[in-house]
Enzyme design. Structure first.
Site, mmCIF file in Angstrom:
data_model
loop_
_atom_site.group_PDB
_atom_site.id
_atom_site.type_symbol
_atom_site.label_atom_id
_atom_site.label_comp_id
_atom_site.label_asym_id
_atom_site.label_seq_id
_atom_site.Cartn_x
_atom_site.Cartn_y
_atom_site.Cartn_z
ATOM 1 N N TRP A 281 0.845 -1.198 0.000
ATOM 2 C CA TRP A 281 0.000 0.000 0.000
ATOM 3 C C TRP A 281 0.881 1.249 0.000
ATOM 4 C CZ3 TRP A 281 -4.745 1.392 -1.066
ATOM 5 C CH2 TRP A 281 -5.804 0.487 -0.939
ATOM 6 N N TRP A 310 -18.080 21.379 0.373
ATOM 7 C CA TRP A 310 -17.555 21.243 1.726
ATOM 8 C C TRP A 310 -18.062 22.385 2.604
ATOM 9 C CZ3 TRP A 310 -15.762 16.609 2.298
ATOM 10 C CH2 TRP A 310 -15.030 15.974 1.277
ATOM 11 N N TRP A 363 -11.240 17.475 3.123
ATOM 12 C CA TRP A 363 -10.182 16.555 3.538
ATOM 13 C C TRP A 363 -8.820 17.235 3.597
ATOM 14 C CZ3 TRP A 363 -6.281 15.955 -0.048
ATOM 15 C CH2 TRP A 363 -6.579 16.289 -1.382
ATOM 16 N N TRP A 386 -6.053 10.008 3.436
ATOM 17 C CA TRP A 386 -7.116 10.999 3.572
ATOM 18 C C TRP A 386 -8.093 10.930 2.405
ATOM 19 C CZ3 TRP A 386 -9.268 13.986 7.113
ATOM 20 C CH2 TRP A 386 -8.610 14.087 8.349
#
Length: 483
Positions: A281, A310, A363, A386
């Site tokens: 990852w 947002w 984010w 994130w």
């Protein structure tokens, strides 16, 4: 004279560029202090302190090989070509050796240094070191970078079946030079020295990194899959800070894991297989930086999510940052970050999803806050995590998947041990009420703990509505092509 320019590779063993430089003749090492650049990258004070402490350890072991370590200042990376060019002239350097770094700013810096050194007839050699596979060498059948981890992992496994990347031998002792090492500063202006309790959690030096790897590989790794999601248990390797600073390499980690697993990495211990998966990852997100540089520019990987509305909610953002959300598992995780420079991975996902879904806050606010506090802050991993949690990134969580902090708390901290450690004001609550003190009303014992700043059910519906009405990627691409 050969020059090894140290960056995120603060170790002696399995250091590709260092060994290559030393093999070509007498060499000297240099490290550039770049405080303005570090500020621009939101590097945490505890991380800068960790770099300096590891540099002091490395200077000592290099000194035993008669390799001096010089410290120079290039306040911003724009200054690096000039500073390195001057140093090469002073020392009559024939070639500079570096281990590759990834990201838009890193690439621009190295391109500018290459141009300056080329003009002076000085070689500039780059080596694959912080990754197992060179970006661009693991591609889809159509020649593009992977966007889905499982497909990326499959190709990596096929490559590893042939042979593991070999470990690089440490350089040998060289004849003494007339050059003396520079003292490594104990602090860089603009970056406060963290408290001693935090520093004690992260001892510097390659020997400490290798000790942690050996301890994990020989004792804990078999239980990694079962214990890694429980923050009160010592189920993780605690190596992320050392990997981020290059005090240990992913090759060393892979070899240790495979050796523990009798040479296997796809069968045998499920703990080993799961941990190798985590190494991949990390690899995947580095490749994403190169293949999709928009993520280095504070852009969402999925263009259609740029249209998300947002919320501007400064009070709620401040409560999240200051561990005052009224959700114990969220607040305990944030206190762990603030006090130790590190947060358990399961909790990183949980607090990120709470910010981006329940609070519907961008984010990028969370990404920046994490980088400013994490001792293991890494652009690729932090951005990837994130954007995964916010459902804006590659291979991300489906937008309709929203972790519930209460059920996550009950599942992964059932006895409330983690919460009680970081929120001692709740230590008197039983295992049923500790996850949600608000359910007790205003009973004695929780008077000093805030009520939840958001209704989990209502905020979940708000997030689902915001994502549901986004244009599709096909719509975005169609509009771009017609425009």
């Amino acid at each position: 004279m050969q020059l090894i320019w140290l960056r995120s590779d603060l170790r002696l063993h399995d250091n590709t560029a260092l060994s290559a430089a030393a093999a070509r003749g007498p060499c000297v090492a240099v490290y550039l202090l770049s405080p303005q650049q570090w500020h621009a990258h939101d590097d945490a004070p505890c991380k800068v302190d960790f770099w300096l402490r590891n540099l002091r350890e490395l200077s000592h072991v290099l000194g035993e090989l008669n390799i001096p370590l010089l410290i120079r200042t290039a306040t911003r990376w724009d200054d690096a070509p000039r500073v390195l060019g001057q140093l090469c002239t002073e020392l009559n350097v024939e070639a500079v050796h570096v281990n590759e770094e990834y990201g838009v700013n890193e690439s621009r810096r190295d391109a500018a240094v290459t141009k300056t050194l080329d003009a002076a007839g000085i070689g500039f050699y780059r080596y694959l070191d912080q990754l197992l596979f060179k970006p661009g060498s693991v591609l889809t059948k159509t020649g593009t970078y992977f966007q889905v981890f499982s497909q990326f992992r499959k190709v990596c496994y096929a490559r590893l079946q042939g042979a593991l990347p070999r470990l690089i031998a440490a350089p040998r002792i060289q004849a003494p030079t007339a050059i003396s090492s520079d003292p490594v500063p104990s602090q860089v202006e603009g970056f406060e020295t963290p408290h001693e309790q935090l520093r004690a959690l992260w001892p510097a030096g390659e020997s400490e990194a290798r000790r942690r790897l050996e301890h994990f590989a020989q004792g804990q790794i078999d239980y990694y899959k079962d214990q890694r999601d429980f923050p009160a248990k010592p189920g993780t390797s605690q190596l992320s800070a050392y990997l981020a600073a290059g005090v240990i390499s992913p090759r060393q980690c892979l070899h240790a894991a495979v050796q523990t697993n009798q040479g296997e990495f796809e069968s045998g211990s499920v703990g080993v297989i799961t941990w190798i998966n985590e190494l991949l990852w990390r690899e995947f997100y580095k490749h994403i930086l190169v293949g999709y540089p928009r993520v280095c520019r504070h852009r969402a990987f999925r263009p259609e999510t740029e249209a998300l509305a947002w919320r501007d909610a400064p009070d709620e953002l401040a409560a999240w940052k200051e561990a005052r959300t009224g959700l114990p598992i969220i607040d305990a995780a944030m206190r762990q970050l603030l006090e130790t420079g590190w947060m358990h991975n399961r909790l990183r996902m949980l607090v990120a999803m709470f910010l981006t879904k329940n609070l519907l806050i961008d984010w990028r606010e969370g990404e920046r806050f994490f980088m400013r506090h994490l001792i293991d802050g890494d652009l690729a991993a932090n951005n990837g995590g994130w954007q995964w949690s916010a459902s804006t990134g590659t291979d991300s969580a489906p937008w309709f998947r929203i972790f519930n902090p209460l059920s996550q708390s009950e599942k992964f901290d059932a006895e409330g041990l983690f919460i009680k450690h970081w929120l001692p004001e709740l230590a008197g609550l039983n295992t049923k009420t500790i996850h949600n003190p608000a359910a007790m009303g205003g009973l004695f014992g929780v008077a000093d703990y805030p009520l939840p700043i958001v209704d989990l059910g209502q905020s979940r519906e708000r997030a689902l509505a915001a994502f549901k009405h986004l244009p599709s990627r096909l719509d975005i691409e169609s509009a771009a092509s017609s425009g």
